[in-house]
Write an enzyme that holds these catalytic residues in place. Sequence first.
Site, PDB file in Angstrom:
ATOM      1  N   ASP A 174      42.043  46.350  42.510  1.00 13.64           N
ATOM      2  CA  ASP A 174      41.242  45.568  41.591  1.00 13.64           C
ATOM      3  C   ASP A 174      41.652  45.914  40.161  1.00 13.64           C
ATOM      4  O   ASP A 174      41.467  47.044  39.707  1.00 13.64           O
ATOM      5  CB  ASP A 174      39.760  45.893  41.828  1.00 13.64           C
ATOM      6  CG  ASP A 174      38.864  45.039  40.957  1.00 13.64           C
ATOM      7  OD1 ASP A 174      39.098  43.820  40.909  1.00 13.64           O
ATOM      8  OD2 ASP A 174      37.967  45.589  40.316  1.00 13.64           O
ATOM      9  N   THR A 227      40.639  39.405  35.395  1.00  8.81           N
ATOM     10  CA  THR A 227      41.083  40.457  34.487  1.00  8.81           C
ATOM     11  C   THR A 227      42.582  40.729  34.602  1.00  8.81           C
ATOM     12  O   THR A 227      43.276  40.847  33.592  1.00  8.81           O
ATOM     13  CB  THR A 227      40.312  41.759  34.786  1.00  8.81           C
ATOM     14  OG1 THR A 227      38.938  41.454  34.709  1.00  8.81           O
ATOM     15  CG2 THR A 227      40.653  42.830  33.791  1.00  8.81           C
ATOM     16  N   THR A 228      43.069  40.824  35.833  1.00  3.97           N
ATOM     17  CA  THR A 228      44.495  41.083  36.008  1.00  3.97           C
ATOM     18  C   THR A 228      45.300  39.933  35.405  1.00  3.97           C
ATOM     19  O   THR A 228      46.265  40.159  34.671  1.00  3.97           O
ATOM     20  CB  THR A 228      44.835  41.225  37.505  1.00  3.97           C
ATOM     21  OG1 THR A 228      43.883  42.086  38.100  1.00  3.97           O
ATOM     22  CG2 THR A 228      46.220  41.792  37.705  1.00  3.97           C
ATOM     23  N   ASP A 232      31.296  41.187  41.147  1.00  6.77           N
ATOM     24  CA  ASP A 232      32.180  40.166  40.582  1.00  6.77           C
ATOM     25  C   ASP A 232      31.953  38.845  41.296  1.00  6.77           C
ATOM     26  O   ASP A 232      31.894  37.786  40.690  1.00  6.77           O
ATOM     27  CB  ASP A 232      33.647  40.562  40.754  1.00  6.77           C
ATOM     28  CG  ASP A 232      33.997  41.785  39.931  1.00  6.77           C
ATOM     29  OD1 ASP A 232      33.203  42.139  39.043  1.00  6.77           O
ATOM     30  OD2 ASP A 232      35.059  42.374  40.177  1.00  6.77           O
TER      31      ASP A 232
HETATM   32  P1  ADP Z   1      42.394  38.685  38.823  1.00  2.24           P
HETATM   33  O1  ADP Z   1      41.974  40.053  38.380  1.00  2.24           O
HETATM   34  O2  ADP Z   1      43.155  37.977  37.763  1.00  2.24           O
HETATM   35  O3  ADP Z   1      41.281  37.887  39.379  1.00  2.24           O
HETATM   36  P2  ADP Z   1      43.372  38.829  41.540  1.00  2.24           P
HETATM   37  O4  ADP Z   1      44.107  39.968  42.121  1.00  2.24           O
HETATM   38  O5  ADP Z   1      41.986  38.605  41.975  1.00  2.24           O
HETATM   39  O6  ADP Z   1      43.459  38.944  39.979  1.00  2.24           O
HETATM   40  O7  ADP Z   1      44.228  37.516  41.845  1.00  2.24           O
HETATM   41  C1  ADP Z   1      43.823  36.263  41.420  1.00  2.24           C
HETATM   42  C2  ADP Z   1      44.894  35.251  41.697  1.00  2.24           C
HETATM   43  O8  ADP Z   1      45.134  35.139  43.097  1.00  2.24           O
HETATM   44  C3  ADP Z   1      44.465  33.877  41.226  1.00  2.24           C
HETATM   45  O9  ADP Z   1      45.532  33.262  40.559  1.00  2.24           O
HETATM   46  C4  ADP Z   1      44.108  33.162  42.512  1.00  2.24           C
HETATM   47  O10 ADP Z   1      44.297  31.763  42.411  1.00  2.24           O
HETATM   48  C5  ADP Z   1      45.079  33.772  43.475  1.00  2.24           C
HETATM   49  N1  ADP Z   1      44.616  33.664  44.869  1.00  2.24           N
HETATM   50  C6  ADP Z   1      43.495  34.183  45.412  1.00  2.24           C
HETATM   51  N2  ADP Z   1      43.399  33.874  46.731  1.00  2.24           N
HETATM   52  C7  ADP Z   1      44.494  33.145  47.018  1.00  2.24           C
HETATM   53  C8  ADP Z   1      44.985  32.529  48.211  1.00  2.24           C
HETATM   54  N3  ADP Z   1      44.320  32.628  49.344  1.00  2.24           N
HETATM   55  N4  ADP Z   1      46.160  31.862  48.126  1.00  2.24           N
HETATM   56  C9  ADP Z   1      46.838  31.784  46.979  1.00  2.24           C
HETATM   57  N5  ADP Z   1      46.433  32.334  45.825  1.00  2.24           N
HETATM   58  C10 ADP Z   1      45.280  33.006  45.833  1.00  2.24           C
END
Ligand code: ADP
Length: 565
Positions: free
Chosen positions: A64, A97-98, A396
């Site tokens: 995370d 955030t990432t 979150d």
């Molecule tokens: P953040 O801290 O930015 O939320 P995450 O590690 O949660 O980072 O990743 C978010 C990214 O992963 C987003 O761009 C989201 O659209 C993508 N994402 C999440 N689930 C899926 C999925 N099942 N298939 C493709 N992309 C996904």
Amino acid sequence: MHNGGYQSVLSGGDDVQRLEGRDAQSANFAAGKALSETIKTTLGPNGLDKLLVTSDGHVVVTNDGASIVDRMEITHPAAQSIVDVAERQQSRVGDGTTSAIVLAGELLANAEGLLEDGVHQTTITRGYARAAERALDALDEQTTTVDPTDEDQLRDVAKTVITGKWDERASTFLAAKAVDVVLAIEQDGAIDAAKITRKAIPGSSYYDSEVVDGLVIDMDTSSTTSVSPEPGPPDAIADATVALIDGQLTIETATGQGAVSVESPEDLHAFREYEEDVYETHVRRIVDAGADVVFCQKSIDDRVRYLLAREGILAVERTRQDELEKLGRATGARPVGTIDDLTPEATGRARRVERRDVGATELAVVEGRDDVEQVSLVLRGGTQHVADETKRVIDDCLRVLTRAIEDGVVVPGGGAAEIHVARDLREFASSVSDREQLAVEAFADAIEVIPRILAESSGLNPIDAVVELRARHYDGDRTAGLALESGTIADAVARGVVEPLAVKKQAIASATEAANTLVRVDEVVSVTRDGAAHADDEHDHDHGPGGIVESTEGYPWAVGHSMGH
Ligand code: ADP
Ligand code: MG
């Protein structure tokens, strides 16, 4: 003063170090990019975990981004300013955030390229600001409406937040719990976070997590184990009268005396009698107020607890201040400072109060007055750390669900929104007639970092993936995104990979703000603790945007890869 840059006049000794112009920029950019590099491999459902060793020796495994940044010991002021923006992202929308940090890092890298080509910093920041504004509009065209009664759709939103944090089964299970919680208190399309209580209790698997109707309050375990011998209060009281005491139920309150000196057996006897008298007065007051349950902010003497138990009254001690307030809202009871102020009018009502053991923790579950909804999520996990981390991710999730329901719009994930924005920005760039065009194009390239990393984390070729996504979007397929499970490109909305519009918007705004702040800074002043540097700046003196970045640590600063809390 030159074009929006900032200068400073310094007076001070040898212990003032300064970095100016390109040197200052390079150092700042390097720090920002290093932070972004560090966390970018965690992006997305297939992101990798990081093993963090905190300064107090704890080992934490997480992917995370927010959690990692939170625990890193970041000393470089430039990296710190990105962290600040990331924290704002987290607190405002609970996700992204990432993405925000990675985008900020990419914007910085591209800005560096432009500076090397001789583009002025002001041109870059203006171009970035225009691009960001345009990007927010482009996102508005990408939305899908959220139906608050469509549980499946809400589960998709919840799952997109948490996939990758746990395995598929756990993610599905916990996403459903989060939706249950939010829908339990949803009212006219609004979610009141004050009605939700989350509690993390170790000692069991995620699958034992449960949604509880009512407010859960930690009971001090000692408060019931010492109630012996029986009879004690019943385990569940229906239609209960609740009293809240914002003080203690001990002898000191009643007498106002700290110490009693006992010099003879007669004294002792007299004192005991007096004590018993006070205790009985306490108990009588509570009985007279009609209370079935008493929550006390401080401690309750064993004897009082025993006497209350004998009357069938459940006594809970060391209830936290915020819990007392929540109890007040849920039951209508008014917390009183001392037992003497307890009257029937100060009490409140609960449909039901129940004592329940969850693992080694004893909880009181309080259902409020008839019309007051309260819901709690009791999260389980093997260890306290796992339970806490689960709570963090679920928090979150709840925030994101709130945004999705209250704003009523989501955008496609899996890189689809970013590809759409990039395409729109490239088109927009051609209408920008001055050099800012270059910055708008650089922004478009930067935002594609998200699909690039998502592809990479799933073993896909990032260049091929982005090229194909662009082609699909060019063909009018606006929701085409990466289907990471199958390594293909598919309709993100149909697959249920959707995120609140607010999360994406905030990520773009946050990243632009962070990048522009660092592009604008052209001087870094480092002042040792006893150094006397006076930054005489006609602008702000703080560390805010465009200000002078100061540090007491001395140069060079490093982005700490050692983690601390
Ligand atoms: P953040 O801290 O930015 O939320 P995450 O590690 O949660 O980072 O990743 C978010 C990214 O992963 C987003 O761009 C989201 O659209 C993508 N994402 C999440 N689930 C899926 C999925 N099942 N298939 C493709 N992309 C996904
Ligand atoms: Mg996320």
